[in-house]
Design a protein around this motif. Sequence first.
Motif, PDB file in Angstrom:
ATOM      1  N   ASN A  16      -4.273   3.928  -0.640  1.00  9.33           N
ATOM      2  CA  ASN A  16      -4.935   3.356   0.529  1.00  9.33           C
ATOM      3  C   ASN A  16      -5.705   4.460   1.252  1.00  9.33           C
ATOM      4  O   ASN A  16      -5.116   5.426   1.730  1.00  9.33           O
ATOM      5  CB  ASN A  16      -3.893   2.733   1.454  1.00  9.33           C
ATOM      6  CG  ASN A  16      -4.503   1.958   2.581  1.00  9.33           C
ATOM      7  OD1 ASN A  16      -5.456   2.401   3.200  1.00  9.33           O
ATOM      8  ND2 ASN A  16      -3.933   0.807   2.880  1.00  9.33           N
ATOM      9  N   HIS A  20      -3.124   5.543   7.418  1.00 13.73           N
ATOM     10  CA  HIS A  20      -2.297   6.725   7.180  1.00 13.73           C
ATOM     11  C   HIS A  20      -0.910   6.316   6.693  1.00 13.73           C
ATOM     12  O   HIS A  20      -0.544   5.139   6.683  1.00 13.73           O
ATOM     13  CB  HIS A  20      -2.244   7.615   8.425  1.00 13.73           C
ATOM     14  CG  HIS A  20      -1.632   6.965   9.625  1.00 13.73           C
ATOM     15  ND1 HIS A  20      -0.287   6.734   9.744  1.00 13.73           N
ATOM     16  CD2 HIS A  20      -2.198   6.507  10.766  1.00 13.73           C
ATOM     17  CE1 HIS A  20      -0.030   6.173  10.898  1.00 13.73           C
ATOM     18  NE2 HIS A  20      -1.186   6.018  11.546  1.00 13.73           N
ATOM     19  N   SER A  21      -0.129   7.308   6.277  1.00 13.16           N
ATOM     20  CA  SER A  21       1.156   7.041   5.623  1.00 13.16           C
ATOM     21  C   SER A  21       2.150   6.311   6.514  1.00 13.16           C
ATOM     22  O   SER A  21       2.972   5.538   6.013  1.00 13.16           O
ATOM     23  CB  SER A  21       1.768   8.349   5.120  1.00 13.16           C
ATOM     24  OG  SER A  21       2.037   9.215   6.201  1.00 13.16           O
ATOM     25  N   VAL A  24       1.184   2.638   6.142  1.00 13.84           N
ATOM     26  CA  VAL A  24       1.407   2.182   4.763  1.00 13.84           C
ATOM     27  C   VAL A  24       2.900   2.070   4.470  1.00 13.84           C
ATOM     28  O   VAL A  24       3.350   1.104   3.848  1.00 13.84           O
ATOM     29  CB  VAL A  24       0.702   3.121   3.758  1.00 13.84           C
ATOM     30  CG1 VAL A  24       1.089   2.792   2.327  1.00 13.84           C
ATOM     31  CG2 VAL A  24      -0.808   3.033   3.932  1.00 13.84           C
ATOM     32  N   ASP A  25       3.716   3.032   4.943  1.00 14.79           N
ATOM     33  CA  ASP A  25       5.166   2.959   4.739  1.00 14.79           C
ATOM     34  C   ASP A  25       5.769   1.761   5.455  1.00 14.79           C
ATOM     35  O   ASP A  25       6.675   1.105   4.937  1.00 14.79           O
ATOM     36  CB  ASP A  25       5.839   4.242   5.226  1.00 14.79           C
ATOM     37  CG  ASP A  25       5.517   5.438   4.353  1.00 14.79           C
ATOM     38  OD1 ASP A  25       5.023   5.241   3.220  1.00 14.79           O
ATOM     39  OD2 ASP A  25       5.749   6.572   4.811  1.00 14.79           O
ATOM     40  N   ARG A  28       4.892  -1.266   3.420  1.00 16.79           N
ATOM     41  CA  ARG A  28       5.700  -1.288   2.200  1.00 16.79           C
ATOM     42  C   ARG A  28       7.102  -1.816   2.484  1.00 16.79           C
ATOM     43  O   ARG A  28       7.669  -2.582   1.705  1.00 16.79           O
ATOM     44  CB  ARG A  28       5.781   0.106   1.586  1.00 16.79           C
ATOM     45  CG  ARG A  28       6.564   0.115   0.277  1.00 16.79           C
ATOM     46  CD  ARG A  28       6.754   1.490  -0.344  1.00 16.79           C
ATOM     47  NE  ARG A  28       5.561   2.303  -0.303  1.00 16.79           N
ATOM     48  CZ  ARG A  28       5.532   3.558   0.140  1.00 16.79           C
ATOM     49  NH1 ARG A  28       6.633   4.133   0.583  1.00 16.79           N
ATOM     50  NH2 ARG A  28       4.412   4.242   0.139  1.00 16.79           N
ATOM     51  N   GLU A  48       2.270   0.916  -2.656  1.00 14.57           N
ATOM     52  CA  GLU A  48       1.035   1.547  -2.194  1.00 14.57           C
ATOM     53  C   GLU A  48       1.367   2.863  -1.503  1.00 14.57           C
ATOM     54  O   GLU A  48       2.429   3.027  -0.927  1.00 14.57           O
ATOM     55  CB  GLU A  48       0.351   0.603  -1.213  1.00 14.57           C
ATOM     56  CG  GLU A  48      -1.028   1.012  -0.815  1.00 14.57           C
ATOM     57  CD  GLU A  48      -1.693  -0.061   0.019  1.00 14.57           C
ATOM     58  OE1 GLU A  48      -2.160   0.279   1.119  1.00 14.57           O
ATOM     59  OE2 GLU A  48      -1.746  -1.212  -0.417  1.00 14.57           O
ATOM     60  N   ARG A  49       0.456   3.812  -1.578  1.00 15.71           N
ATOM     61  CA  ARG A  49       0.622   5.084  -0.872  1.00 15.71           C
ATOM     62  C   ARG A  49      -0.672   5.405  -0.138  1.00 15.71           C
ATOM     63  O   ARG A  49      -1.721   4.863  -0.446  1.00 15.71           O
ATOM     64  CB  ARG A  49       1.023   6.202  -1.824  1.00 15.71           C
ATOM     65  CG  ARG A  49       0.087   6.417  -2.967  1.00 15.71           C
ATOM     66  CD  ARG A  49       0.668   7.408  -3.990  1.00 15.71           C
ATOM     67  NE  ARG A  49      -0.137   7.447  -5.176  1.00 15.71           N
ATOM     68  CZ  ARG A  49      -1.225   8.189  -5.331  1.00 15.71           C
ATOM     69  NH1 ARG A  49      -1.626   8.970  -4.359  1.00 15.71           N
ATOM     70  NH2 ARG A  49      -1.916   8.148  -6.440  1.00 15.71           N
ATOM     71  N   ALA A  50      -0.562   6.290   0.837  1.00 18.99           N
ATOM     72  CA  ALA A  50      -1.718   6.632   1.666  1.00 18.99           C
ATOM     73  C   ALA A  50      -2.323   7.951   1.224  1.00 18.99           C
ATOM     74  O   ALA A  50      -1.648   8.801   0.640  1.00 18.99           O
ATOM     75  CB  ALA A  50      -1.303   6.727   3.130  1.00 18.99           C
ATOM     76  N   SER A  51      -3.596   8.138   1.542  1.00 19.70           N
ATOM     77  CA  SER A  51      -4.273   9.383   1.186  1.00 19.70           C
ATOM     78  C   SER A  51      -4.065  10.466   2.242  1.00 19.70           C
ATOM     79  O   SER A  51      -4.284  11.641   1.971  1.00 19.70           O
ATOM     80  CB  SER A  51      -5.766   9.135   0.973  1.00 19.70           C
ATOM     81  OG  SER A  51      -6.348   8.638   2.149  1.00 19.70           O
ATOM     82  N   ASP A  53      -1.419  11.824   5.728  1.00 18.19           N
ATOM     83  CA  ASP A  53      -0.167  11.666   6.467  1.00 18.19           C
ATOM     84  C   ASP A  53      -0.449  11.081   7.843  1.00 18.19           C
ATOM     85  O   ASP A  53      -1.566  11.157   8.343  1.00 18.19           O
ATOM     86  CB  ASP A  53       0.537  13.010   6.630  1.00 18.19           C
ATOM     87  CG  ASP A  53       1.079  13.539   5.314  1.00 18.19           C
ATOM     88  OD1 ASP A  53       1.363  12.727   4.426  1.00 18.19           O
ATOM     89  OD2 ASP A  53       1.217  14.769   5.184  1.00 18.19           O
ATOM     90  N   ARG A  56       4.883   7.697  12.310  1.00 17.75           N
ATOM     91  CA  ARG A  56       5.543   6.402  12.173  1.00 17.75           C
ATOM     92  C   ARG A  56       5.116   5.501  13.311  1.00 17.75           C
ATOM     93  O   ARG A  56       4.972   5.956  14.445  1.00 17.75           O
ATOM     94  CB  ARG A  56       7.058   6.562  12.207  1.00 17.75           C
ATOM     95  CG  ARG A  56       7.604   7.281  11.012  1.00 17.75           C
ATOM     96  CD  ARG A  56       9.078   7.413  11.163  1.00 17.75           C
ATOM     97  NE  ARG A  56       9.324   8.368  12.247  1.00 17.75           N
ATOM     98  CZ  ARG A  56      10.427   9.040  12.414  1.00 17.75           C
ATOM     99  NH1 ARG A  56      11.437   8.851  11.621  1.00 17.75           N
ATOM    100  NH2 ARG A  56      10.565   9.891  13.393  1.00 17.75           N
TER     101      ARG A  56
END
Length: 85
Positions: A16, A20-21, A24-25, A28, A48-51, A53, A56
Amino acid sequence: MDLAPVEPRTFELVLNYRSHSGIVDCARSIIELITRYWPYSIDALQPERASVDGFRPIFFAGQENVCLLFRPGEQGLNTTNLRSS
């Protein structure tokens, strides 16, 4: 000339670039809950993962000074009281 229909190739977009992560987390974790409790309701895809960081997410609920903190991998949300200075 009679052309036979061609079946399109499919592929999964697992990286993605737009979020950011932290976001995306969070997404997920929601997908994991959906697939755990309603296993056939959505398609099964690779996580899916992010490009990049990121922090939260913090969820604010209601009118009170209560904050729900999201921590990936934990069951549920943690509640924290916010105090005004």
